[in-house]
Write a protein that holds these residues in place. Structure first.
Motif, PDB file in Angstrom:
ATOM      1  N   SER A 101       0.815  -1.218   0.000  1.00  0.00           N
ATOM      2  CA  SER A 101       0.000   0.000   0.000  1.00  0.00           C
ATOM      3  C   SER A 101       0.848   1.267   0.000  1.00  0.00           C
ATOM      4  O   SER A 101       1.952   1.288   0.520  1.00  0.00           O
ATOM      5  CB  SER A 101      -0.905   0.019   1.241  1.00  0.00           C
ATOM      6  OG  SER A 101      -1.708  -1.126   1.255  1.00  0.00           O
ATOM      7  N   LYS A 102       0.253   2.315  -0.569  1.00  0.00           N
ATOM      8  CA  LYS A 102       0.918   3.628  -0.541  1.00  0.00           C
ATOM      9  C   LYS A 102       0.257   4.559   0.486  1.00  0.00           C
ATOM     10  O   LYS A 102       0.854   5.538   0.933  1.00  0.00           O
ATOM     11  CB  LYS A 102       0.835   4.284  -1.928  1.00  0.00           C
ATOM     12  CG  LYS A 102       1.721   3.625  -2.968  1.00  0.00           C
ATOM     13  CD  LYS A 102       3.102   4.282  -2.943  1.00  0.00           C
ATOM     14  CE  LYS A 102       4.064   3.724  -3.948  1.00  0.00           C
ATOM     15  NZ  LYS A 102       4.326   2.289  -3.779  1.00  0.00           N
ATOM     16  N   THR A 103      -0.994   4.254   0.793  1.00  0.00           N
ATOM     17  CA  THR A 103      -1.697   5.023   1.831  1.00  0.00           C
ATOM     18  C   THR A 103      -2.405   4.015   2.745  1.00  0.00           C
ATOM     19  O   THR A 103      -3.026   3.070   2.244  1.00  0.00           O
ATOM     20  CB  THR A 103      -2.753   5.968   1.208  1.00  0.00           C
ATOM     21  OG1 THR A 103      -2.112   6.790   0.241  1.00  0.00           O
ATOM     22  CG2 THR A 103      -3.427   6.843   2.255  1.00  0.00           C
ATOM     23  N   ILE A 104      -2.266   4.239   4.048  1.00  0.00           N
ATOM     24  CA  ILE A 104      -2.871   3.301   5.005  1.00  0.00           C
ATOM     25  C   ILE A 104      -3.617   4.081   6.086  1.00  0.00           C
ATOM     26  O   ILE A 104      -3.080   5.030   6.659  1.00  0.00           O
ATOM     27  CB  ILE A 104      -1.779   2.435   5.693  1.00  0.00           C
ATOM     28  CG1 ILE A 104      -0.968   1.676   4.634  1.00  0.00           C
ATOM     29  CG2 ILE A 104      -2.408   1.455   6.696  1.00  0.00           C
ATOM     30  CD1 ILE A 104       0.362   1.152   5.150  1.00  0.00           C
ATOM     31  N   LEU A 105      -4.834   3.667   6.316  1.00  0.00           N
ATOM     32  CA  LEU A 105      -5.618   4.249   7.404  1.00  0.00           C
ATOM     33  C   LEU A 105      -5.975   3.105   8.346  1.00  0.00           C
ATOM     34  O   LEU A 105      -6.529   2.096   7.915  1.00  0.00           O
ATOM     35  CB  LEU A 105      -6.894   4.852   6.805  1.00  0.00           C
ATOM     36  CG  LEU A 105      -7.941   5.358   7.781  1.00  0.00           C
ATOM     37  CD1 LEU A 105      -7.431   6.574   8.527  1.00  0.00           C
ATOM     38  CD2 LEU A 105      -9.207   5.734   7.025  1.00  0.00           C
ATOM     39  N   TRP A 106      -5.629   3.252   9.599  1.00  0.00           N
ATOM     40  CA  TRP A 106      -5.902   2.151  10.542  1.00  0.00           C
ATOM     41  C   TRP A 106      -6.730   2.641  11.721  1.00  0.00           C
ATOM     42  O   TRP A 106      -6.330   3.553  12.424  1.00  0.00           O
ATOM     43  CB  TRP A 106      -4.588   1.547  11.057  1.00  0.00           C
ATOM     44  CG  TRP A 106      -4.814   0.428  12.037  1.00  0.00           C
ATOM     45  CD1 TRP A 106      -5.941  -0.319  12.193  1.00  0.00           C
ATOM     46  CD2 TRP A 106      -3.873  -0.055  13.008  1.00  0.00           C
ATOM     47  NE1 TRP A 106      -5.771  -1.254  13.191  1.00  0.00           N
ATOM     48  CE2 TRP A 106      -4.519  -1.111  13.713  1.00  0.00           C
ATOM     49  CE3 TRP A 106      -2.567   0.287  13.342  1.00  0.00           C
ATOM     50  CZ2 TRP A 106      -3.891  -1.806  14.728  1.00  0.00           C
ATOM     51  CZ3 TRP A 106      -1.945  -0.415  14.357  1.00  0.00           C
ATOM     52  CH2 TRP A 106      -2.592  -1.455  15.041  1.00  0.00           C
ATOM     53  N   ASN A 107      -7.871   2.028  11.904  1.00  0.00           N
ATOM     54  CA  ASN A 107      -8.713   2.350  13.052  1.00  0.00           C
ATOM     55  C   ASN A 107      -9.254   1.065  13.670  1.00  0.00           C
ATOM     56  O   ASN A 107      -9.999   0.334  13.043  1.00  0.00           O
ATOM     57  CB  ASN A 107      -9.879   3.244  12.595  1.00  0.00           C
ATOM     58  CG  ASN A 107     -10.847   3.510  13.710  1.00  0.00           C
ATOM     59  OD1 ASN A 107     -11.655   2.662  14.058  1.00  0.00           O
ATOM     60  ND2 ASN A 107     -10.760   4.669  14.320  1.00  0.00           N
ATOM     61  N   GLY A 108      -8.847   0.795  14.875  1.00  0.00           N
ATOM     62  CA  GLY A 108      -9.413  -0.340  15.626  1.00  0.00           C
ATOM     63  C   GLY A 108      -8.531  -1.578  15.625  1.00  0.00           C
ATOM     64  O   GLY A 108      -8.029  -1.990  14.582  1.00  0.00           O
TER      65      GLY A 108
END
Ligand code: AMP
Length: 418
Positions: free
Chosen positions: A332-339
């Motif tokens: 990945s080039k962009t990662i959003l992590w929640n939880g």
């Protein structure tokens, strides 16, 4: 819009909404001062310019009543130490601080008592049920009182700065209503707020692809808006942790005692359908580390995600699921992590979440932009000592979730417009 970096605070009194909702121990000592440290760049800039500071915050949930255990007076010394000033004055009644504010000299700091000792701060009527026919009238009356309260706070200062990202999703007196009492040249976002807003914009508006969202945690219902919104943005959507079992049961899987929400099963199937239509790679667990009770020392076994035995519940991500997710994250080039992807508070079930934190850190080192946010994921990266190995760790739980649902935050809108 005024940028705080360009504003000269010399001779000005600035009222700053900070998030000093820090955890205290039994003795009233701060156990984690992250939030105070977060506000320091803004506060130090104002003092260095020759301005005076009036600090306002909430602490805990006093529900509109005075509660000495939640008095901000307890942290005045810590705030002074963090700011490097000899003392911080304290106003024991936030709605009666005109004299203290008027007496402030450049370089001085006044901390107001917990805003939520007044119901006007949140603007919700107290002691009346929502179903009560008189509720609408009480709400209207409270809105009027909220405006008066905000006006009073505004009267203490020449400039308003909002640096409390954690409450930016609330339209409270100190987070939004107060902004109406300052003209456009005398209200601005603080530096922490700017950083938060920019980090979220980076992910939602300027994401490099592949863009991967990792959504874990306990309930589908609390993250539905986020998931739906992200389906239009991401290439990969990893759904892990307690959230995942609703998706498995909805497909006919046997999930034993695992956390799930029956009423959300149709929605889970719809999300899978929409993901397919939009070409989003939705990745669920393939196997889970199950426990025979919800405890750190539960017996454990790795089981197929569609065949969790009765008496067992999925509590952590398995190696098989982690291998799939690692590949996705590393590409990945962009990662959003929640939880978190498991019950990471229990050391014996924290492995999966720790691995995810590691993959996100490794992908970041390879050049990806990574944003980690929402209370528990922040606790997770901290637990594994990786907070400084990701691009940005958001300080706001609910605010971050609402922002990544595409909602305009009232605290931001009050300053920059809709
Ligand atoms: P949230 O606030 O929705 O992000 O949820 C965070 C909580 O989800 C944490 O307290 C985790 O322990 C919990 N959680 C994650 N995975 C599971 C699971 N498989 N079963 C039960 N709770 C979980």
């Amino acid at each position: 819009m005024v940028n705080i970096k360009d504003f000269d605070f010399a001779g000005k009194k600035a009222i700053v909404r900070v998030d000093f909702n820090v955890p205290l121990n039994e003795k009233g000592e701060i156990t984690d001062d992250t939030r105070i440290r977060g506000a320091l760049p803004t506060l130090k800039k104002i003092l260095a310019d020759g301005g005076a500071l009036i600090l306002m915050s909430h602490m805990g949930k006093p529900k509109g009543k005075v509660n000495p255990k939640l008095s901000l007076g307890q942290i005045a010394g810590a705030v002074a130490a963090a700011l490097g000033v000899s003392s911080v004055k304290f106003a024991p009644d936030c709605a009666d601080a005109s004299d203290a504010a008027a007496a402030l000299k450049p370089g001085e700091v006044l901390l107001l008592e917990n805003l939520r000792f007044y119901p006007e701060e949140e603007g919700k009527p107290v002691g009346i049920d929502k179903e009560d026919p008189a509720f609408a009238e009480a709400k209207k009356e409270m809105k009027v009182r909220q405006t008066e309260f905000a006006k009073k706070l505004a009267s203490y200062a020449d400039v308003y700065v909002n640096d409390a990202f954690g409450t930016a999703h609330r339209r409270h007196a100190s987070t939004a209503v107060i902004a109406d009492f300052f003209d456009a040249d005398h209200k601005m976002l603080g530096m922490l707020m700017e950083k938060e807003v920019t980090a979220i914009d980076n992910v939602l508006k300027n994401a490099q692809h592949p863009f991967t969202a990792i959504i874990g945690g306990s309930k589908v219902s609390s993250k539905l808006g986020v998931i739906q919104f992200l389906l239009d943005k991401v290439d990969n959507l990893i759904i892990g942790g307690g959230m995942g079992y609703t998706f498995i049961k909805a497909q006919g899987g046997h999930i034993g005692e695992s956390l799930h929400e029956d009423e959300l099963m149709p929605e889970a199937l719809r999300i899978m359908e929409v993901a397919k239509e939009k070409g989003v790679n939705l990745s669920l667990s393939v196997a889970t580390v199950a426990g025979d009770r919800f405890a750190n020392d539960a017996n454990r076994q790795v089981v197929d995600i569609f065949n969790i035995p009765d008496g067992w519940e999925g509590m952590d991500a398995s190696e098989a699921s982690l291998a799939n997710w690692k590949k996705i994250i590393m590409d990945s080039k962009t990662i959003l992590w929640n939880g978190p992807v498991g019950v990471f508070e229990f050391d014996n079930f924290a492995h999966g979440t720790g691995e995810i934190a590691k993959y996100v850190a490794e992908a970041t080192e390879k050049g990806a932009y990574s944003l980690v946010g929402g209370g528990d994921s922040v606790a997770a990266v901290n637990k594994f000592g990786l907070a400084d190995k990701v691009s940005y760790v958001s300080t706001g739980g609910g605010a971050m979730l609402e922002a990544i649902e595409g909602k305009v935050l009232p605290g931001v809108a009050a300053i920059v417009g809709e």
